[in-house]
Design an enzyme around this catalytic site. Structure first.
Site, PDB file in Angstrom:
ATOM      1  CB  CYS A  87      -0.934  -0.012   1.212  1.00 31.78           C
ATOM      2  SG  CYS A  87      -2.081   1.378   1.291  1.00 31.78           S
ATOM      3  NE  ARG A 123     -17.524  -0.213   1.571  1.00 31.34           N
ATOM      4  CZ  ARG A 123     -17.861  -1.054   2.550  1.00 31.34           C
ATOM      5  NH1 ARG A 123     -17.165  -1.055   3.690  1.00 31.34           N
ATOM      6  NH2 ARG A 123     -18.851  -1.880   2.408  1.00 31.34           N
ATOM      7  CB  THR A 154     -12.872  -0.083   3.947  1.00 29.63           C
ATOM      8  OG1 THR A 154     -13.933  -0.480   3.068  1.00 29.63           O
ATOM      9  CG2 THR A 154     -11.668  -0.969   3.690  1.00 29.63           C
ATOM     10  CG  MET A 249      -5.838  -3.771  -7.963  1.00 28.00           C
ATOM     11  SD  MET A 249      -7.427  -2.981  -7.618  1.00 28.00           S
ATOM     12  CE  MET A 249      -7.458  -3.014  -5.819  1.00 28.00           C
ATOM     13  CG  ASP A 590      21.324  -8.386  13.549  1.00 23.04           C
ATOM     14  OD1 ASP A 590      22.166  -7.500  13.795  1.00 23.04           O
ATOM     15  OD2 ASP A 590      20.116  -8.143  13.333  1.00 23.04           O
TER      16      ASP A 590
END
Length: 620
Positions: A87, A123, A154, A249, A590
């Site tokens: 994103c 929405r 959402t 996408m 590490d």
């Protein structure tokens, strides 16, 4: 000049006729938590009445292809409390100054205008909408708009459990929750933040309050989470979920690549191998989802096919960004600022003219993306063959779906048991990790003392010269173009002697840096896939499988690492296995170096190799 009076008259006619509240139909909304028969019957009667008495749809929200835009998505904020890898970049994105963002009153003013013109579903999105302080008040104000049937949100789910009771009381009627993995360690890897259990609690709360279905959005990326498709679908057996698999996408900053995209058809083929009886359900005209159900399951699954099979022809969506820009297409660059016109004192009619002009310019489809798909090489069909993030195969040893289902059973705030923890005797807790997808069926996986004895199958034929050096002594890559493709498997191991203090902290998972075993495992898988980038003369190999396991040896205060790699091709994978084991060992160092510098890495060796012209090798 005659056009102006005509347009004004059209606006008056539309306003007087389009609103469902003036049609005589009831406007009450049933609560999500009140699934009574009378409420359902009332809703059914109302929908039937509206269909029979439908008025002409607003000309301002109808584009040149006849699509009616009745669904509005409003972004409440650009901010987000996660940093999902698909994103946005890890450092976040530049934020718009607060003064340039829509105020609450401006959001409600625009919402009223769109609802008057025919929008019946809103929405709320983001960023993350539930971090906006007045989100509950916004939902309550929207709920008062006559004609608005659905208010959805959402969310990433982090704040959902805390806010959902208030949101439901305010009028929230639909929930979409983003969740891309059922493995807590992988969740942190994907979103670069903690919070898996909060998301699980939010889903649990939504089910508890009567939302059905609870939609779970899962962005599927090759090499990241496509190995969890079956586990997500298995959740729908006993839970009222609609698991929605979304094709990956492109967005600004997510470094989109067609090879990362898993298509709808590929996902469907995978699921049908497990559930051949999978049945397709009817779709609504403007639906973006292709919906299926496994017969007998309580929930369902859907595919959002934005990339491979677009739904532009029935698109009914418009979007308002947090800074007040109207977007008629998610993928389009064209935006018009409604905020600027609002603040300049534009009248309602002027705003409608601006909105109508933007909607009228909407294209038939977002063609640019499909050109990208056509011009790019096809996605690699094998589920395990491409893993850019190095997390392929990270799994619970027990069934994921069974473990996650228990999160909802009799618990208000679900807790996930430690990943693959095993008790090997009274008072002797041991922590073991295995990346093998089928480790349930492999009783030897990570069990101390269960390593099969090595067998010797004869001396490995050797060459009388170095193959990576040419006749003049210069480094050169071997030409494997003429070699036949064969199945190649290699296993390598390494050992990390931690010492008693560091060993105990690793065993009890109390290192400040986090879970050393999970991080080392991820590093080993990723290293195997990047070997050709680390070792200059190694060929790139499309690995079909990587299996990394870490075993605690309490007698030596050590971690024993074993890495196996598999591929079909003209060259072997022993370098991939050795690199995987070595990098996993380096990662353990590490993770533990703050506790002790007296850590010894060693015993890095090839255990076995099969396939190829020089025969098999098994270390004795």
């Amino acid at each position: 000049m005659a056009a102006r009076p005509m347009s004004r008259m059209l606006r008056r006619v539309l306003r007087s006729s389009v609103r469902s509240c003036s049609s005589g139909a009831p406007v009450t909304q049933p609560r999500p938590g009140e699934p009574s028969q009378s409420a359902a019957e009332e809703l059914s009667r109302r929908r039937q009445f509206l269909r029979e008495h439908a008025a002409p749809f607003s000309a301002f929200l109808t584009d040149s292809f006849g699509r009616h835009h009745s669904y509005l998505r409003i972004s409440l904020t650009e901010k987000c409390n996660l940093r999902c890898q698909y994103c946005m970049p890890e450092e976040g994105v530049p934020l718009t100054p607060k003064a340039d963002l829509l105020t609450t009153e401006e959001i409600l003013t625009l919402a009223r205008l769109f609802v008057k013109e025919g929008v019946d579903k809103i929405r709320l999105t983001g960023g993350e909408p539930l971090i906006r302080p007045d989100v509950v008040d916004i939902v309550a104000q929207l709920h008062r708009l006559e004609g608005l049937r659905t208010i959805g949100v959402t969310t990433n789910g982090i704040n959902l459990a805390r806010l959902l009771p208030q949101l439901q009381k305010a009028g929230l009627s639909a929930i979409n929750i983003s969740l891309d993995t059922l493995v807590p360690a992988k969740f942190e890897f994907i979103v670069r933040r903690k919070g898996f259990h909060k998301v699980m609690e939010g889903i649990h709360k939504a089910i508890e309050l009567g939302y059905s279905p609870v939609k779970v959005n899962c962005v599927v990326m090759r090499g990241l989470n496509e190995d969890e498709l079956l586990d997500f679908v298995a959740l729908t057996e006993g839970l009222p979920l609609d698991v929605r698999f979304i094709e990956y996408m492109p967005f600004d900053g997510n470094k989109w690549n067609v090879k990362k995209m898993v298509s709808y058809k590929e996902m469907l083929d995978t699921l049908r191998q497990q559930w051949p009886e999978l049945e397709k359900l009817p779709e609504e005209e403007s639906s973006t989802a292709k919906t299926f159900r496994v017969p007998g399951f309580r929930g369902q699954l859907s595919f959002i096919t934005s990339m491979s099979e677009h739904f532009c022809g029935t698109c009914n969506r418009l979007r308002i960004t947090a800074d007040g820009n109207l977007k008629v297409c998610l993928f389009g660059n064209s935006e018009v600022s409604l905020r600027d016109h609002l603040r300049a004192g534009a009248s309602e009619e002027e705003l409608l003219g601006i909105i109508g002009a933007a909607v009228g310019r909407k294209k038939r489809q977002h063609a640019g993306l499909f050109l990208m798909l056509q011009d790019s090489p096809p996605a690699i069909p094998s589920i395990s063959s491409w893993d850019p993030l190095g997390v392929q195969g990270l799994r619970h040893r027990a069934s994921l779906s069974n473990q996650v289902v228990t999160l909802w059973k009799g618990c208000r705030g679900p807790q996930t048991p430690p990943l693959a923890q095993r008790w090997l005797g009274p008072g002797s807790p041991q922590r073991h990790y295995c990346s093998h997808p089928d480790s349930d069926t492999n009783p030897k996986c990570l069990s101390p003392g269960s390593r099969a004895p090595a067998t010797h199958s004869g001396s490995l034929p050797t060459s009388d010269q170095l193959t990576h050096v040419d006749t003049e002594g210069r480094a050169a890559m071997v030409d494997v173009g003429g070699k036949p493709d064969t199945e190649r498997v290699a296993v390598a191991s390494a050992m990390v002697l931690l010492g008693p203090v560091a060993f105990r902290l690793v065993q009890e998972n109390r290192l400040k840096k986090g879970d050393a075993l999970v991080v080392a495992q991820l590093a080993g898988v990723q290293a195997a896939k990047l070997t050709s980038q680390l070792i200059p003369l190694c060929h790139h190999v499309a690995l079909s499988h990587v299996h990394v396991r870490l075993e605690l040896d309490s007698t030596r205060h050590a971690v024993v690492i074993q890495a196996s790699c598999q591929a079909r091709g003209p060259t072997g994978v022993e370098m991939e296995a050795l690199t995987s084991a070595a990098v996993a060992a380096l990662t353990l160092y590490d993770m533990c170096k703050a506790v002790s510098r007296d850590i010894v890495l060693g015993d890095i060796k090839l255990i076995s190799k099969t396939g190829g012209q020089r025969g098999d090798f098994h270390r004795t």
